[in-house]
Scaffold this active site. Structure first.
Site, PDB file in Angstrom:
ATOM      1  N   ASP A 143      -8.016  12.074   9.380  1.00 44.61           N
ATOM      2  CA  ASP A 143      -9.280  12.485   8.775  1.00 44.61           C
ATOM      3  C   ASP A 143      -9.495  13.999   8.760  1.00 44.61           C
ATOM      4  O   ASP A 143      -9.819  14.557   7.707  1.00 44.61           O
ATOM      5  CB  ASP A 143     -10.438  11.782   9.488  1.00 44.61           C
ATOM      6  CG  ASP A 143     -11.772  12.105   8.872  1.00 44.61           C
ATOM      7  OD1 ASP A 143     -12.227  11.328   8.014  1.00 44.61           O
ATOM      8  OD2 ASP A 143     -12.373  13.145   9.230  1.00 44.61           O
ATOM      9  N   PRO A 171     -13.751  11.270   5.249  1.00 45.44           N
ATOM     10  CA  PRO A 171     -12.588  10.789   4.495  1.00 45.44           C
ATOM     11  C   PRO A 171     -12.175   9.369   4.890  1.00 45.44           C
ATOM     12  O   PRO A 171     -11.828   8.558   4.025  1.00 45.44           O
ATOM     13  CB  PRO A 171     -11.500  11.808   4.836  1.00 45.44           C
ATOM     14  CG  PRO A 171     -12.261  13.075   5.074  1.00 45.44           C
ATOM     15  CD  PRO A 171     -13.503  12.622   5.793  1.00 45.44           C
ATOM     16  N   ASP A 172     -12.231   9.059   6.177  1.00 47.23           N
ATOM     17  CA  ASP A 172     -11.928   7.701   6.622  1.00 47.23           C
ATOM     18  C   ASP A 172     -12.949   6.705   6.085  1.00 47.23           C
ATOM     19  O   ASP A 172     -12.614   5.728   5.414  1.00 47.23           O
ATOM     20  CB  ASP A 172     -11.936   7.633   8.153  1.00 47.23           C
ATOM     21  CG  ASP A 172     -10.598   8.015   8.778  1.00 47.23           C
ATOM     22  OD1 ASP A 172      -9.577   7.962   8.068  1.00 47.23           O
ATOM     23  OD2 ASP A 172     -10.572   8.351   9.968  1.00 47.23           O
ATOM     24  N   MET A 173     -14.201   6.957   6.398  1.00 47.96           N
ATOM     25  CA  MET A 173     -15.231   5.968   6.101  1.00 47.96           C
ATOM     26  C   MET A 173     -15.619   5.979   4.624  1.00 47.96           C
ATOM     27  O   MET A 173     -15.951   4.936   4.048  1.00 47.96           O
ATOM     28  CB  MET A 173     -16.431   6.189   7.013  1.00 47.96           C
ATOM     29  CG  MET A 173     -16.013   6.203   8.479  1.00 47.96           C
ATOM     30  SD  MET A 173     -17.346   6.241   9.665  1.00 47.96           S
ATOM     31  CE  MET A 173     -17.600   4.493   9.928  1.00 47.96           C
ATOM     32  N   SER A 176     -13.022   3.990   2.948  1.00 47.63           N
ATOM     33  CA  SER A 176     -13.291   2.575   3.214  1.00 47.63           C
ATOM     34  C   SER A 176     -14.333   2.031   2.247  1.00 47.63           C
ATOM     35  O   SER A 176     -14.178   0.929   1.705  1.00 47.63           O
ATOM     36  CB  SER A 176     -13.788   2.391   4.652  1.00 47.63           C
ATOM     37  OG  SER A 176     -12.824   2.824   5.585  1.00 47.63           O
TER      38      SER A 176
END
Length: 399
Positions: A143, A171-173, A176
């Site tokens: 991330d 960026p991760d979430m 998602s």
């Protein structure tokens, strides 16, 4: 079909680790889908080993808990033919709807999880692969790396200070959430056409897609958009201001709100001709913020919020996480889970939307699964393997 049961027949097999994919499948679990996470029988998900060991289980540490409730977990070595054959049997027996992975693309064929192979196992499968930089790249991506390369750090921090990472892994979430929407679209397409879908999502593209205003103004109009601390590029006054007992964030979004703000006792001297429009306030923002701060320091946080709320001007105390969860709007949306082994209860963040499934369950989810917790159930009950066969597979390092 009743609303809370609409996802009851959806089965997700997910070769997942870290954050980006586990958060996505956690969102699907909140809809009521059956999510089975697949992990290597030796290494498992590295996030299992991060955080404190509060449950007496070194493979179920605290960092793993927040986004893995509501799932089942099995172990499987896809690096050997027998493991891959078990995997294909699972797809068939479970009639799996969705397969997800955040493996590097170079491992797709080696592990037998590429789309063409799985489509041969189940023609209408929805295949979802999330990577850092696309299916042609095997570049590692965490991330903060994506925040750096994707411009988010350039926009975060004080103007005269270094770039900084965000307080949450966007960026991760964010990837998602984009993946969640793409999977919903694929389910709709399959419902209409009977066909499966291959979805490749690059976290880098997802990250940069949030830079709507910065990219347009930079490329189209030559503006330099960079970090501005707590202020706003285009609106004023918008910033953090001191009070007698803390801090508040004030966000004036239009000239009417500004005019109303200058009717609050102590702010009257700011009712100047040059400040009547947002453009005028932006032009002298440093002086303006300094003068506002001199006034806000004379008020308690509660007093200031009362004055602003009476005039419908956006304002908020800067809450701690402890205070956030006590907010009545949040308190009634928090989720919970209880460990059947130790009796430990955990509180989980509220979902972005309270699904019918969560409402039916009273906002509780099954506890995050222990490493390989559901091997007996899945391999025994679903595939019909005997106890001796399961033991043999364990001894061979296949599960």
């Amino acid at each position: 079909m009743e609303r809370e049961k609409i996802f009851a027949d959806i089965t997700v097999l997910s070769l997942e680790q870290a954050t980006v994919l586990p958060y996505l499948t956690y969102r699907l679990a909140q809809d009521g889908a059956t999510v089975i996470r697949i992990e290597h029988p030796v290494y498992g998900d590295p996030n299992r080993k991060v955080g404190e060991d509060r449950l007496g289980d070194p493979m179920l540490r605290t960092y793993f808990l927040p986004i893995n409730a509501g799932k089942k977990a099995i172990t499987l070595n896809l690096g050997v033919p027998e493991g891959r054959e078990l995997f294909y049997q699972l797809i068939r027996k479970l009639d799996a709807d969705i397969f997800c992975t955040n493996q590097l693309p170079r491992n797709y064929q080696k592990l037998g999880i590429d789309y063409e192979t799985l489509r041969g196992v189940k023609e209408d499968i929805i295949w979802f692969g999330v990577t850092g930089f696309g299916p042609e790249s095997n570049e590692a991506a965490y991330d903060p790396i994506l925040q750096a390369r994707g411009g988010l750090m350039e926009l975060t921090g004080e103007p005269d200070g270094p770039p900084m990472v965000l307080g949450i892994p966007l960026p991760d979430m964010g990837s998602s959430e984009h993946g969640y929407g793409l999977i919903m679209k694929a389910l709709f397409v399959r419902e209409r056409t009977g066909k499966g879908t291959r979805i490749d999502l690059a976290m880098f593209e997802s990250t940069v897609s949030w830079l709507t205003v910065p990219i347009t103004l930079t490329e189209s109009f030559g503006r330099k958009i960079t970090r501005r601390g707590n202020t706003h590029e285009f609106f004023a006054p918008v910033s953090v201001y001191e009070t007698r007992d803390g801090y508040v964030y004030i966000a004036v979004g239009n000239d009417r709100q500004w005019e109303d703000m200058t009717t609050i006792p102590g702010f009257e001297h700011l009712r100047k001709e040059e400040y009547k429009t947002n453009a005028g306030r932006i032009a002298d923002v440093k002086n303006l913020n300094r003068m506002i701060n001199e006034v806000t320091k004379t008020y308690s946080t509660e007093e200031l919020i009362k004055h602003f709320n009476e005039r419908t001007i956006p304002i908020s105390k800067i809450n701690t996480i402890k205070e956030v969860v006590k907010d009545p709007l949040i308190k009634r949306r928090l989720l919970f889970s209880k460990d059947p082994v130790t009796g430990t209860e955990i509180t989980l963040a509220p979902p972005p939307y309270m699904t019918p499934y969560l409402e039916e369950r009273g906002r509780t989810l099954p506890f995050p699964p222990r490493f390989g917790e559901h091997n007996e159930e899945i391999y025994g009950e679903v595939l019909g393997l005997s106890s001796s066969k399961i033991k043999e597979l364990k001894e061979k390092g296949i599960i």
